[in-house]
Enzyme design. Sequence first.
Site, PDB file in Angstrom:
ATOM      1  N   TYR A  73     -17.478   8.446  15.736  1.00  0.00           N
ATOM      2  CA  TYR A  73     -17.071   8.814  17.099  1.00  0.00           C
ATOM      3  C   TYR A  73     -15.563   8.607  17.302  1.00  0.00           C
ATOM      4  CZ  TYR A  73     -21.931   8.700  18.903  1.00  0.00           C
ATOM      5  OH  TYR A  73     -23.242   8.939  19.161  1.00  0.00           O
ATOM      6  N   THR A 108     -22.587   2.833  26.626  1.00  0.00           N
ATOM      7  CA  THR A 108     -22.462   2.203  27.939  1.00  0.00           C
ATOM      8  C   THR A 108     -23.698   2.379  28.844  1.00  0.00           C
ATOM      9  OG1 THR A 108     -20.080   2.368  27.902  1.00  0.00           O
ATOM     10  CG2 THR A 108     -21.083   2.279  30.074  1.00  0.00           C
ATOM     11  N   SER A 142     -19.972  -3.429  30.995  1.00  0.00           N
ATOM     12  CA  SER A 142     -20.933  -2.547  31.671  1.00  0.00           C
ATOM     13  C   SER A 142     -22.272  -3.241  31.937  1.00  0.00           C
ATOM     14  CB  SER A 142     -21.175  -1.307  30.810  1.00  0.00           C
ATOM     15  OG  SER A 142     -19.948  -0.639  30.595  1.00  0.00           O
ATOM     16  N   GLY A 143     -22.837  -3.856  30.903  1.00  0.00           N
ATOM     17  CA  GLY A 143     -24.148  -4.494  31.057  1.00  0.00           C
ATOM     18  C   GLY A 143     -24.083  -5.730  31.926  1.00  0.00           C
ATOM     19  N   ARG A 165     -21.887  11.327  10.175  1.00  0.00           N
ATOM     20  CA  ARG A 165     -23.033  11.347   9.260  1.00  0.00           C
ATOM     21  C   ARG A 165     -24.383  11.406   9.980  1.00  0.00           C
ATOM     22  NH1 ARG A 165     -24.705   7.396   4.949  1.00  0.00           N
ATOM     23  NH2 ARG A 165     -23.184   5.939   5.789  1.00  0.00           N
ATOM     24  N   HIS A 204     -24.983  34.249  34.020  1.00  0.00           N
ATOM     25  CA  HIS A 204     -24.033  35.050  33.248  1.00  0.00           C
ATOM     26  C   HIS A 204     -22.719  35.228  34.012  1.00  0.00           C
ATOM     27  CE1 HIS A 204     -22.870  37.949  30.244  1.00  0.00           C
ATOM     28  NE2 HIS A 204     -22.500  38.764  31.202  1.00  0.00           N
ATOM     29  N   GLU A 238     -15.606 -13.960  31.941  1.00  0.00           N
ATOM     30  CA  GLU A 238     -14.984 -12.858  31.207  1.00  0.00           C
ATOM     31  C   GLU A 238     -13.695 -13.370  30.578  1.00  0.00           C
ATOM     32  OE1 GLU A 238     -15.625  -9.592  30.265  1.00  0.00           O
ATOM     33  OE2 GLU A 238     -13.701  -9.942  29.259  1.00  0.00           O
ATOM     34  N   LYS A 269     -10.051   6.624  26.926  1.00  0.00           N
ATOM     35  CA  LYS A 269     -10.161   7.643  25.867  1.00  0.00           C
ATOM     36  C   LYS A 269     -10.351   9.025  26.482  1.00  0.00           C
ATOM     37  CE  LYS A 269     -13.782   9.005  24.837  1.00  0.00           C
ATOM     38  NZ  LYS A 269     -14.798   8.333  24.056  1.00  0.00           N
ATOM     39  N   GLU A 299     -12.573  11.425  17.724  1.00  0.00           N
ATOM     40  CA  GLU A 299     -11.999  11.572  19.066  1.00  0.00           C
ATOM     41  C   GLU A 299     -10.476  11.376  19.008  1.00  0.00           C
ATOM     42  OE1 GLU A 299     -14.419   8.840  21.341  1.00  0.00           O
ATOM     43  OE2 GLU A 299     -15.955  10.370  21.682  1.00  0.00           O
ATOM     44  N   ASP A 348     -23.984  -3.924  23.496  1.00  0.00           N
ATOM     45  CA  ASP A 348     -23.554  -3.813  22.094  1.00  0.00           C
ATOM     46  C   ASP A 348     -23.788  -5.089  21.286  1.00  0.00           C
ATOM     47  OD1 ASP A 348     -22.716  -1.320  22.805  1.00  0.00           O
ATOM     48  OD2 ASP A 348     -20.577  -1.654  22.417  1.00  0.00           O
ATOM     49  N   ALA A 393     -16.696 -18.398  27.478  1.00  0.00           N
ATOM     50  CA  ALA A 393     -17.851 -19.281  27.677  1.00  0.00           C
ATOM     51  C   ALA A 393     -18.471 -19.624  26.324  1.00  0.00           C
ATOM     52  CB  ALA A 393     -18.876 -18.595  28.567  1.00  0.00           C
ATOM     53  N   THR A 434     -15.291  -3.131  27.509  1.00  0.00           N
ATOM     54  CA  THR A 434     -14.752  -2.135  26.583  1.00  0.00           C
ATOM     55  C   THR A 434     -14.678  -0.748  27.211  1.00  0.00           C
ATOM     56  OG1 THR A 434     -15.603  -3.352  24.695  1.00  0.00           O
ATOM     57  CG2 THR A 434     -15.105  -1.034  24.336  1.00  0.00           C
ATOM     58  N   CYS A 435     -15.761  -0.306  27.833  1.00  0.00           N
ATOM     59  CA  CYS A 435     -15.819   1.075  28.324  1.00  0.00           C
ATOM     60  C   CYS A 435     -14.684   1.364  29.298  1.00  0.00           C
ATOM     61  CB  CYS A 435     -17.178   1.323  28.985  1.00  0.00           C
ATOM     62  SG  CYS A 435     -17.269   2.936  29.763  1.00  0.00           S
ATOM     63  N   GLU A 465     -25.614  29.812  29.014  1.00  0.00           N
ATOM     64  CA  GLU A 465     -26.720  30.784  29.065  1.00  0.00           C
ATOM     65  C   GLU A 465     -27.339  30.967  27.678  1.00  0.00           C
ATOM     66  OE1 GLU A 465     -25.776  34.958  29.922  1.00  0.00           O
ATOM     67  OE2 GLU A 465     -23.688  34.529  29.443  1.00  0.00           O
ATOM     68  N   CYS A 481     -14.364   4.179  26.578  1.00  0.00           N
ATOM     69  CA  CYS A 481     -14.748   5.502  27.099  1.00  0.00           C
ATOM     70  C   CYS A 481     -13.782   6.064  28.132  1.00  0.00           C
ATOM     71  CB  CYS A 481     -16.120   5.441  27.767  1.00  0.00           C
ATOM     72  SG  CYS A 481     -17.266   4.265  27.079  1.00  0.00           S
TER      73      CYS A 481
HETATM   74  P1  NDP Z   1     -19.264   4.960  13.946  1.00  0.00           P
HETATM   75  O1  NDP Z   1     -20.440   4.132  13.695  1.00  0.00           O
HETATM   76  O2  NDP Z   1     -19.391   6.167  14.804  1.00  0.00           O
HETATM   77  O3  NDP Z   1     -18.657   5.453  12.571  1.00  0.00           O
HETATM   78  C1  NDP Z   1     -18.254   4.523  11.630  1.00  0.00           C
HETATM   79  C2  NDP Z   1     -17.517   5.243  10.522  1.00  0.00           C
HETATM   80  O4  NDP Z   1     -16.888   4.281   9.706  1.00  0.00           O
HETATM   81  C3  NDP Z   1     -18.420   6.054   9.642  1.00  0.00           C
HETATM   82  O5  NDP Z   1     -17.759   7.233   9.312  1.00  0.00           O
HETATM   83  C4  NDP Z   1     -18.619   5.163   8.431  1.00  0.00           C
HETATM   84  O6  NDP Z   1     -18.706   5.855   7.218  1.00  0.00           O
HETATM   85  C5  NDP Z   1     -17.338   4.378   8.383  1.00  0.00           C
HETATM   86  N1  NDP Z   1     -17.537   3.018   7.866  1.00  0.00           N
HETATM   87  C6  NDP Z   1     -18.463   2.145   8.280  1.00  0.00           C
HETATM   88  N2  NDP Z   1     -18.333   0.979   7.612  1.00  0.00           N
HETATM   89  C7  NDP Z   1     -17.310   1.136   6.772  1.00  0.00           C
HETATM   90  C8  NDP Z   1     -16.702   0.320   5.799  1.00  0.00           C
HETATM   91  N3  NDP Z   1     -17.151  -0.912   5.566  1.00  0.00           N
HETATM   92  N4  NDP Z   1     -15.654   0.809   5.107  1.00  0.00           N
HETATM   93  C9  NDP Z   1     -15.221   2.066   5.322  1.00  0.00           C
HETATM   94  N5  NDP Z   1     -15.772   2.893   6.221  1.00  0.00           N
HETATM   95  C10 NDP Z   1     -16.801   2.439   6.931  1.00  0.00           C
HETATM   96  O7  NDP Z   1     -18.135   3.960  14.459  1.00  0.00           O
HETATM   97  P2  NDP Z   1     -16.992   4.047  15.542  1.00  0.00           P
HETATM   98  O8  NDP Z   1     -16.124   2.893  15.246  1.00  0.00           O
HETATM   99  O9  NDP Z   1     -16.399   5.407  15.597  1.00  0.00           O
HETATM  100  O10 NDP Z   1     -17.750   3.798  16.911  1.00  0.00           O
HETATM  101  C11 NDP Z   1     -18.561   2.635  17.078  1.00  0.00           C
HETATM  102  C12 NDP Z   1     -19.678   2.915  18.044  1.00  0.00           C
HETATM  103  O11 NDP Z   1     -19.146   2.980  19.350  1.00  0.00           O
HETATM  104  C13 NDP Z   1     -20.369   4.249  17.824  1.00  0.00           C
HETATM  105  O12 NDP Z   1     -21.416   4.146  16.912  1.00  0.00           O
HETATM  106  C14 NDP Z   1     -20.850   4.597  19.203  1.00  0.00           C
HETATM  107  O13 NDP Z   1     -22.127   4.033  19.390  1.00  0.00           O
HETATM  108  C15 NDP Z   1     -19.848   3.924  20.115  1.00  0.00           C
HETATM  109  N6  NDP Z   1     -18.899   4.921  20.635  1.00  0.00           N
HETATM  110  C16 NDP Z   1     -19.370   5.932  21.409  1.00  0.00           C
HETATM  111  C17 NDP Z   1     -18.518   6.900  21.908  1.00  0.00           C
HETATM  112  C18 NDP Z   1     -19.076   8.000  22.728  1.00  0.00           C
HETATM  113  O14 NDP Z   1     -20.186   7.873  23.217  1.00  0.00           O
HETATM  114  N7  NDP Z   1     -18.371   9.109  22.870  1.00  0.00           N
HETATM  115  C19 NDP Z   1     -17.098   6.860  21.642  1.00  0.00           C
HETATM  116  C20 NDP Z   1     -16.698   5.759  20.813  1.00  0.00           C
HETATM  117  C21 NDP Z   1     -17.577   4.835  20.340  1.00  0.00           C
HETATM  118  P3  NDP Z   1     -19.994   6.664   6.729  1.00  0.00           P
HETATM  119  O15 NDP Z   1     -19.680   8.095   7.015  1.00  0.00           O
HETATM  120  O16 NDP Z   1     -20.064   6.364   5.276  1.00  0.00           O
HETATM  121  O17 NDP Z   1     -21.157   6.152   7.473  1.00  0.00           O
END
Ligand code: NDP
Length: 446
Positions: free
Chosen positions: A177, A310, A15-16, A204, A435, A35, A51, A181, A302, A115, A42-43, A440, A48
């Site tokens: 995320y 993205t 994307s970027g 979290r 409505h 590339e 998915k 999903e 990223d 590269a 990725t997206c 709303e 994205c």
């Molecule tokens: P996230 O950062 O959303 O979540 C990571 C999860 O993995 C958390 O629950 C975390 O636990 C757990 N975790 C992290 N490190 C470890 C570890 N060492 N051992 C065990 N568990 C661990 O990651 P995702 O992979 O889901 O997505 C990556 C990023 O991609 C997102 O942050 C987002 O920015 C982007 N993304 C965006 C989407 C969207 O916009 N719809 C869709 C998919 C990805 P804990 O609860 O303890 O923190």
Amino acid sequence: MTSFDHDLFVIGAGSGGVRASRIAAGHGANVAVAEEHRVGGTCVIRGCVPKKLLVYGAHFAEDLEDAKRFGWQIEGKSFDWPTLRDNVLGEVDRLNGLYQNTLDSHKVTTLLGRATFIDPHTLDVEGKRVTAKHILIATGARPFIPDVPGAELGITSNEVFHLPALPKRIVIAGGGYIANEFAGIFHELGVEVTLINRSETILRDWEPALADRLLTISMAKGINFKLNCRLERLEKTGDCITVHFTDGKSLETDCFLWAVGRRPNIEGLGLEAAGVAVTDSGAIAVDADSQTNVPHIHAVGDVTDRVQLTPIAIREGHAVADRLFGTRKWRVDYSAIPSAVFSNPPLGSVGMGEAAARNTLGDVRIFTSDFRPMRNVLAGRNERALYKLVVDAATDKVVGAHMIGPDAPEILQAVAIAVKAGLTKAQFDDTVALHPTMSEELVLMR
Ligand code: NDP
């Protein structure tokens, strides 16, 4: 004066990288992009876009179920994974072609291959030396796989779109995320899903009330959760994978998906040869203009681990191209970035959560609407939506909007305009309700 092969060399056509290449070329720069996988990044290729298409495909399960209450009798319905998978992958191919066309039509040279920096102005791409005056690193991130025995038995979001067949059971590690999903997608497609996370909650960083709502609804749907758990190892047992936990318990599955975060893609870039500095967490260190410590080398998206979304990578790439080759110098504004989790139901959020607002602003007013969407009522589906507005008491500005419920991301994008514009709660209240809609509720919270 030193002459270079290119004015700008971009590493990574995601994307970027694609946005930066196209804009720089539009400003008249001689641009090349490398590339190593597929143009689109990725997206488009493994994130994205496919998915979201799977989310659409999976949601038919509930739609067809609910249809009965609306008078529709649908006999003999069945689901065929290869049809959905191949149609989604076909759409990915189409978009990959469009991205390549964009590069070609802007006369950007595409080099397929990895590269690696030889020196600060020279790169090696599959044995070919290329020099550039400016270099942009836009290599994205890759799934993180923890160092536990048997980790290689699991797949990641890179492979999940290509499954030859749907598993009967899947264990998804992570509570963010991607985990939520895919938990929604697989559950609706009839797979027995267990989500395991190391902390005692999911999502979290999201408003706790919304995360709790997703957890409650997901559990009621039949998704299994194992929270607060530590993985010890994965073991191949016949055709299955046995997941062992540190508390001595274990469970068996047919497929294991890692979704525990993504890490910046810097391996093999030869950053040392270019003298580019990285942060403690392994991201490329950049300033507000996406410039690294080496002035002619920039990095976006990223790989810089600022906001892994993205639209942010796109803006960062655009800003770098404008700054280097255009007349308008601007910086990405990171305030009020909307984001969504395409779980079932989905979540959307923009601006400050309640806790962050209380910490930074002190006096805040909170408005919530907890309601059963009309469609769910008739469908007999006992799933409630939850909307929350966070208002700065001193200025009456709506500083955060958070929602979970059907179409929450679609609604949230429009609310994000209001939050970004700094509209007040009084202005929300002045707006006449449309409505009957779910949105709303946003102008009816008193
Ligand atoms: P996230 O950062 O959303 O979540 C990571 C999860 O993995 C958390 O629950 C975390 O636990 C757990 N975790 C992290 N490190 C470890 C570890 N060492 N051992 C065990 N568990 C661990 O990651 P995702 O992979 O889901 O997505 C990556 C990023 O991609 C997102 O942050 C987002 O920015 C982007 N993304 C965006 C989407 C969207 O916009 N719809 C869709 C998919 C990805 P804990 O609860 O303890 O923190």
